[in-house]
Design an enzyme around this catalytic site. Structure first.
Site, PDB file in Angstrom:
ATOM      1  N   HIS A 202      -2.430 -22.023 -86.872  1.00 24.87           N
ATOM      2  CA  HIS A 202      -1.343 -22.797 -86.751  1.00 24.87           C
ATOM      3  C   HIS A 202      -1.820 -24.196 -86.270  1.00 24.87           C
ATOM      4  CE1 HIS A 202      -0.750 -22.903 -82.395  1.00 24.87           C
ATOM      5  NE2 HIS A 202      -0.785 -21.459 -82.594  1.00 24.87           N
ATOM      6  N   CYS A 218      -3.104 -16.866 -80.566  1.00 24.54           N
ATOM      7  CA  CYS A 218      -3.331 -17.574 -81.728  1.00 24.54           C
ATOM      8  C   CYS A 218      -4.452 -18.334 -82.136  1.00 24.54           C
ATOM      9  CB  CYS A 218      -2.118 -18.379 -81.973  1.00 24.54           C
ATOM     10  SG  CYS A 218      -0.667 -17.382 -82.470  1.00 24.54           S
TER      11      CYS A 218
END
Length: 243
Positions: A202, A218
């Site tokens: 992301h 992440c």
């Protein structure tokens, strides 16, 4: 006696002359002449009718049709265009100038890669490598999980893709809509989940931290890089995470 002879001769001569006269006066037999239909002979014959064929007349100087000019629709730009509420809209941000085709620190066996697009994350390099048909095409810098929240290694596949993700803070439940302050940035590419939590690529508003171990597992990327990566993958694209 002689007088009688002369009388007889006279009568005979008279009779002979009368016969000659009758012969002379007798009309000669004539052959009737067939009367021809002079009207038919003299009537002029009408000329033979010739079929009339319509001829296409070509004008000496036919008018020239004007040349057709292709009509090209021009995009008009308003003087004061409305501002988009979305930070990125439908436009693709320019690719990061710091992205490169830098090779991984350790050679990756091409036989372990799938055909098509295959993403390889090297946590030690802090980069993601994009392979296409087992050939390295490009790589991008990434941020990874910090201590206690390490990014899991293994083989995965892209399972979720969102162009403008909405983030929900796991501790307070606060929802942050898309925009420049959204922690997920411009794109989300999820490849791991335990049914409750998810890990994926992301963007981030704090691009200066890309390259460090600061996330909760992440893979953080610059917005322009995650947008470029988003265009190269699809659901099911293999993702391999290596130490």
């Amino acid at each position: 006696m002689l007088r009688q002879k002369f009388q007889v001769a006279g009568f005979m001569l008279l009779g002979l002359s009368g016969m000659i006269f009758l012969l002379i006066r007798q009309p000669q037999t004539t052959t009737p002449i067939a009367v021809k239909d002079t009207a038919k002979i003299s009537q002029p014959q009408p000329p033979a009718k010739t079929p009339i064929v319509a001829k296409k007349t070509v004008p000496t100087n036919p008018p020239q049709s004007p040349a057709k000019t292709p009509i090209v629709a021009k995009k008009t730009v308003p003087t004061n265009p409305p501002q988009s509420l979305k930070p990125y809209g439908k436009q693709k941000p320019p690719a990061s100038k710091k992205s490169s085709v830098k090779r991984p620190s350790q050679v990756i066996d091409p036989k372990s890669l799938s055909k098509g697009t295959h993403l390889v994350i090297k946590l030690g390099d802090r980069r993601v490598y994009v392979y296409k048909n087992k050939k390295l095409k490009i790589s991008y810098p990434i941020g990874i999980g910090k201590a206690g929240w390490e990014t899991p290694t293994g083989n995965y596949k892209v399972m979720d893709m969102q162009p403008h993700p909405i983030w929900e803070e796991p501790w307070t439940g606060k929802v942050i809509l898309e925009g420049p302050d959204n922690p997920l940035g411009a794109r989300w590419i999820g490849f791991w989940t335990d049914g409750r939590n998810s890990i994926g690529f992301h963007g981030t508003p704090a691009e200066k931290l890309v390259g460090q171990a600061v996330s909760h597992g992440c893979i953080r990327m610059r917005n322009r890089d995650v947008v470029a990566l988003y265009e190269q993958v699809k659901l099911g694209t293999p993702v391999t995470v290596k130490p």
